[in-house]
Design a protein around this motif. Structure first.
Motif: not given
Length: 277
Positions: A48-61, A240-252
């Motif tokens: 479960s990957i958490v993308n930020s506003q910045r991440n998505l907007l960069q892909r769009v741009a 990071g990843r979404w786990a237990d109701g929050r974002c953790d930085d597993a894998g990042i």
């Protein structure tokens, strides 16, 4: 107690009052989470990957600038709506004033897809290579409305490019995209002059704003032409990843100043012309 056999009605004024009492301002900074998307799970359990506003907007741009996407464009994205591909294309179409047709590829035939392309006057098509092969096999004549075909998600072959050239108008372009749910990485507009003896089409050039490296099993940079694991460091890597109701930085891995590092696990090498394959 609620009688389950009868509908329950609420007055709108009551709902409005309750909503106002529970309302809290939400943080909308560019590095706040924007969405949670699950990977395909092809190499294990879906993440479960958490993308930020910045991440998505960069892909769009990046997509908009690279392909000069505008209000005259009509997208057909052959990918599930819960993938990073579909999310990127929806946001790109909305922000560029274009239109988009999302079509779930499962359960429909290649001829139906061709009918949609003709009927919707599609100008930009995204497809995975295997599906694209079945579409081209069902073709009848050239597809004059398409100005751009974007391919990604699996290995693209030079034989696929040859078939696309036969199907598309001479002015149409083919774009190979290599990315992960965790990070945008590279792309290129395929140039037949770059063809080598390898049957596989290169995956592209690094995108602006990303620092890419190829490393060996000891974490050292590989020499030009040698195979190594692809690693990307960028402010546009997922949170990071979404786990237990929050974002953790597993894998990042965090590298300071908003830069995060993602180890893709994919092996690649860089050619003398700068293309990665």
């Amino acid at each position: 107690q609620v009688d389950e056999r009868r509908p329950v009605l609420f007055g709108l004024d009551v709902l409005h009052q309750a909503a106002r009492q529970s309302w809290r301002p939400a943080s909308m900074a560019v590095d706040e989470p924007a969405c949670v998307l699950f990977t395909s799970g092809s190499t294990g359990r879906p993440k479960s990957i958490v993308n930020s506003q910045r991440n998505l907007l960069q892909r769009v741009a990046q997509a908009t600038n690279a392909a000069h996407i505008n209000s005259a464009d009509r997208f057909l994205t052959l990918a599930s709506s819960c993938t990073i591909v579909a999310v990127r294309d929806v946001l790109t179409a909305l922000l560029a004033g274009a239109s988009i047709h999302l079509l779930e590829p499962q359960g429909i035939g290649a001829r139906e897809i061709l009918n949609v392309i003709r009927g919707e006057q599609t100008t930009i098509l995204f497809s995975f290579p295997a599906l694209l092969r079945s579409i081209i096999a069902a073709r009848t004549g050239r597809m004059g409305t398409l100005r751009l075909v974007r391919v990604g998600g699996d290995t693209t072959l030079w034989s696929d490019i040859r078939l696309l050239r036969e199907w598309l108008s001479p002015s149409a372009r083919v774009q190979v995209i290599y990315a992960a749910t965790e990070a945008p990485m590279m792309q290129w507009f395929v140039d037949d002059a770059c063809r080598s003896e390898d049957a596989r089409v290169p995956i592209g050039y690094p995108l602006p704003g990303n620092s890419l490296a190829l490393i060996d099993e000891n974490g050292h940079a590989t020499a030009p032409g040698e195979v190594g694991e692809l690693v990307v460091a960028s402010p546009y890597v997922s949170l990071g990843r979404w786990a237990d109701g929050r974002c953790d930085d597993a894998g990042i891995e965090r590298r300071g100043r908003g830069v995060r590092l993602f180890r893709s696990g994919d092996l690649a090498r860089q050619r003398s012309d700068g293309l990665l394959e």
